[in-house]
Design a protein around this motif. Sequence first.
Motif, PDB file in Angstrom:
ATOM      1  N   ASP A   1       1.139  -1.135  -0.035  1.00  0.00           N
ATOM      2  CA  ASP A   1       0.625   0.004  -0.267  1.00  0.00           C
ATOM      3  C   ASP A   1       1.315   1.447   0.476  1.00  0.00           C
ATOM      4  N   ASP A   2       2.119   1.024   0.698  1.00  0.00           N
ATOM      5  CA  ASP A   2       3.053   2.268   0.470  1.00  0.00           C
ATOM      6  C   ASP A   2       2.988   2.501  -0.703  1.00  0.00           C
ATOM      7  N   GLU A   3       3.696   1.305  -1.053  1.00  0.00           N
ATOM      8  CA  GLU A   3       4.107   1.947  -2.373  1.00  0.00           C
ATOM      9  C   GLU A   3       3.327   2.757  -3.547  1.00  0.00           C
ATOM     10  N   LEU A   4       1.829   2.104  -3.666  1.00  0.00           N
ATOM     11  CA  LEU A   4       0.834   2.098  -4.107  1.00  0.00           C
ATOM     12  C   LEU A   4       1.081   3.963  -3.819  1.00  0.00           C
ATOM     13  N   ALA A   5       0.700   4.915  -2.749  1.00  0.00           N
ATOM     14  CA  ALA A   5       0.783   5.411  -2.218  1.00  0.00           C
ATOM     15  C   ALA A   5       2.262   6.791  -2.976  1.00  0.00           C
ATOM     16  N   GLU A   6       2.984   6.105  -2.911  1.00  0.00           N
ATOM     17  CA  GLU A   6       4.287   6.513  -3.421  1.00  0.00           C
ATOM     18  C   GLU A   6       3.936   6.486  -4.501  1.00  0.00           C
ATOM     19  N   LEU A   7       3.691   5.457  -5.548  1.00  0.00           N
ATOM     20  CA  LEU A   7       3.818   5.104  -6.887  1.00  0.00           C
ATOM     21  C   LEU A   7       2.235   6.964  -7.592  1.00  0.00           C
ATOM     22  N   GLU A   8       1.739   7.117  -7.026  1.00  0.00           N
ATOM     23  CA  GLU A   8       0.054   8.251  -7.039  1.00  0.00           C
ATOM     24  C   GLU A   8       1.249   9.749  -6.692  1.00  0.00           C
ATOM     25  N   ASP A   9       1.964   9.476  -5.843  1.00  0.00           N
ATOM     26  CA  ASP A   9       3.115  11.362  -5.695  1.00  0.00           C
ATOM     27  C   ASP A   9       3.247  11.456  -6.751  1.00  0.00           C
ATOM     28  N   ILE A  10       4.377  10.232  -7.311  1.00  0.00           N
ATOM     29  CA  ILE A  10       5.537  10.601  -8.226  1.00  0.00           C
ATOM     30  C   ILE A  10       4.463  10.637  -9.856  1.00  0.00           C
ATOM     31  N   ASP A  11       3.442   9.992 -10.092  1.00  0.00           N
ATOM     32  CA  ASP A  11       2.435  10.423 -11.228  1.00  0.00           C
ATOM     33  C   ASP A  11       2.413  12.199 -11.357  1.00  0.00           C
ATOM     34  N   LEU A  12       2.728  12.238  -9.662  1.00  0.00           N
ATOM     35  CA  LEU A  12       1.667  13.990  -9.921  1.00  0.00           C
ATOM     36  C   LEU A  12       2.526  14.695  -9.856  1.00  0.00           C
ATOM     37  N   ARG A  13       4.063  13.962  -9.700  1.00  0.00           N
ATOM     38  CA  ARG A  13       5.340  15.319 -10.076  1.00  0.00           C
ATOM     39  C   ARG A  13       5.615  14.965 -11.265  1.00  0.00           C
ATOM     40  N   LEU A  14       6.567  14.000 -11.207  1.00  0.00           N
ATOM     41  CA  LEU A  14       7.826  13.035 -12.932  1.00  0.00           C
ATOM     42  C   LEU A  14       6.718  14.060 -14.236  1.00  0.00           C
ATOM     43  N   PRO A  15       7.513  15.030 -14.483  1.00  0.00           N
ATOM     44  CA  PRO A  15       7.112  15.880 -15.496  1.00  0.00           C
ATOM     45  C   PRO A  15       6.712  14.823 -16.900  1.00  0.00           C
ATOM     46  N   PRO A  16       5.153  15.295 -17.312  1.00  0.00           N
ATOM     47  CA  PRO A  16       5.375  13.861 -18.431  1.00  0.00           C
ATOM     48  C   PRO A  16       6.331  13.970 -19.778  1.00  0.00           C
ATOM     49  N   ASP A  17       6.938  15.379 -20.333  1.00  0.00           N
ATOM     50  CA  ASP A  17       8.059  15.453 -21.033  1.00  0.00           C
ATOM     51  C   ASP A  17       9.365  14.805 -20.519  1.00  0.00           C
ATOM     52  N   VAL A  18       9.993  14.594 -19.623  1.00  0.00           N
ATOM     53  CA  VAL A  18      10.472  13.982 -18.960  1.00  0.00           C
ATOM     54  C   VAL A  18      10.960  12.686 -18.773  1.00  0.00           C
ATOM     55  N   LEU A  19       9.550  12.674 -18.253  1.00  0.00           N
ATOM     56  CA  LEU A  19       9.403  10.596 -18.806  1.00  0.00           C
ATOM     57  C   LEU A  19       9.037  10.082 -20.283  1.00  0.00           C
ATOM     58  N   ASP A  20       8.361  10.809 -20.818  1.00  0.00           N
ATOM     59  CA  ASP A  20       8.361  11.089 -22.318  1.00  0.00           C
ATOM     60  C   ASP A  20       9.774  10.214 -22.948  1.00  0.00           C
ATOM     61  N   ASP A  21      10.973  11.484 -22.320  1.00  0.00           N
ATOM     62  CA  ASP A  21      12.137  10.911 -23.590  1.00  0.00           C
ATOM     63  C   ASP A  21      12.746   9.551 -23.088  1.00  0.00           C
ATOM     64  N   TYR A  22      12.735   9.876 -21.398  1.00  0.00           N
ATOM     65  CA  TYR A  22      13.243   8.533 -21.371  1.00  0.00           C
ATOM     66  C   TYR A  22      12.384   7.115 -21.541  1.00  0.00           C
ATOM     67  N   LEU A  23      11.819   7.284 -21.205  1.00  0.00           N
ATOM     68  CA  LEU A  23      11.298   5.991 -22.245  1.00  0.00           C
ATOM     69  C   LEU A  23      11.155   6.003 -23.519  1.00  0.00           C
ATOM     70  N   GLY A  24      11.079   7.171 -24.203  1.00  0.00           N
ATOM     71  CA  GLY A  24      11.014   6.493 -26.101  1.00  0.00           C
ATOM     72  C   GLY A  24      12.668   5.874 -25.920  1.00  0.00           C
ATOM     73  N   ARG A  25      13.518   6.725 -25.180  1.00  0.00           N
ATOM     74  CA  ARG A  25      15.143   5.681 -25.613  1.00  0.00           C
ATOM     75  C   ARG A  25      15.795   4.956 -25.202  1.00  0.00           C
ATOM     76  N   ARG A  26      14.282   4.483 -24.120  1.00  0.00           N
ATOM     77  CA  ARG A  26      14.229   2.562 -23.688  1.00  0.00           C
ATOM     78  C   ARG A  26      14.214   1.751 -24.502  1.00  0.00           C
ATOM     79  N   ALA A  27      12.427   2.898 -25.075  1.00  0.00           N
ATOM     80  CA  ALA A  27      12.209   0.778 -26.498  1.00  0.00           C
ATOM     81  C   ALA A  27      12.730   1.191 -27.792  1.00  0.00           C
TER      82      ALA A  27
END
Length: 499
Positions: free
Chosen positions: A148-174
């Motif tokens: 449960d504490d991990e799921l709460a942490e994930l929700e918090d990360i989703d609110l704070r992590l800029p979408p363009d940052v994640l898109d760039d990172y995951l795009g290169r990973r792909a």
Amino acid sequence: MPLDERPCNYEFPFMLARGTDYTPERPPLDMMGRKKAPGDTSRLWAWLEQAAEGAHGAVLALDTLLYGGIVPSRLHGMHEEQVLERLTRLRGLKADHPGLRIYAFQLIMRCPQYSSAEEEPDYYEEWGREIFRKGFISHRKELGLAADDELAELEDIDLRLPPDVLDDYLGRRAINAAINRAALELVAEGVIEFLIIPQDDSAPYGYTARDQEEIRGRIADLELELRVYMYPGADEVGCTLLARMVNTDTGRIPLIYPRLSSLQGAFVTPLYEDRYFYESLKYQVLAAGGLIVPSAAEADMVLLVNMPGDTMSEAAVQRQPMAGYDVLRNIAELAEFGGYMLFHEGKPVAVADVGYANGGDLKLMRLLRQKNMLFSLAGYAGWNTSSNTLGTVLAQSMLFLHYGRTAGHLNFLALRYAEDVCYCSLVRTEMNNGVVESMGLSKFMLDGQRGQAAALIRTKLNQAIKERINGEDGRVEITDCFMPWNRTFEVGLAVSYHP
């Protein structure tokens, strides 16, 4: 084709190869780039195509040919088609030189657990920890393992992590993962004879673990399990593949008996890795062309393995009392057994010093020195990650089985003691504990490759070598000392052994 220009990749395999029957070639250093600056891939490909004329075999870091090096592989802005076009040039290379035996390696892109842009995109300085945790928790959520504490942490990360940052990172990973899979097709076609897919800074869950699952499935689909290995490691793989080439060409399969310092050591998961130590050990021996056997009597070589009895720690804190090192292992027995096998049974003995991460064990070194074993060993390593150490010492010691106690072998042993023990465990720790700051510098930014910091490090290293290494069976002389990436983490050394 080295993974990058650091000595561990540019120098170590070349030094070992010079002691063989082969004549090694590598691209000029000015083609290789530096840290985040990629190597000149056009010149590197041209060099490779020319060097392949009349060559017997090639050990290729595909990340260098595709992206310009290990760090640029995490930073590039290329499309998948651009990278794939470079990869498929290997088909032409093999067609032009059908007798060329290609041994290659290509990393799964890492996902560090900490926030630092030292070797990652700039945004990793602020968001690195969150990117790792998002991948880690999301993976556990998919498997129904997230608390449960991990799921709460994930929700918090989703609110704070800029979408363009994640898109760039995951795009290169792909893109990188797609190229990993494409390399498997070249193995299936016979273009690449043997491929290692190492995992740098791996973890049991997260983006890297997901990529492993996909690649492992494709390996199975193509029935390549005996021609493609995937396990933790990176900077040691050039040495590993060199040893495999020599063993394959000679038709020899070295038989290795590992003797661990701790009963539980086999079940320790080393820092920065994703599985029990013994599972990685088996892959490392296999990848270099050997097999593990259950007794010293049937072995070609004994591998003394220094392990903690429980959790692995960093070498920088090894002087603190810890039960996993002081109670739950027995390095006295390890040294005595090694000395008996070496001097009484005449069996080659090597040492994998993986008691700590990022440096050799000072207690073990003291015992080996007392028994006058240091320069009689078939190999020694104790640097960086457990797998970096294993691949290095196995390559050196397997080549020792072929070529013996050459001058090059002794110089490489001397280098390992100077770097892994004296620098990583002693001098670097001291420099990082206030010395570089007192010079107006930082451990991430020194005063150049050969500045005052490098000069001070050389002085301190000379003293440490005198106190910790030199003895009746030999001494070590430093002939060069520089800081390859202008930071304290790695050192560039040239040394020589003197009887």
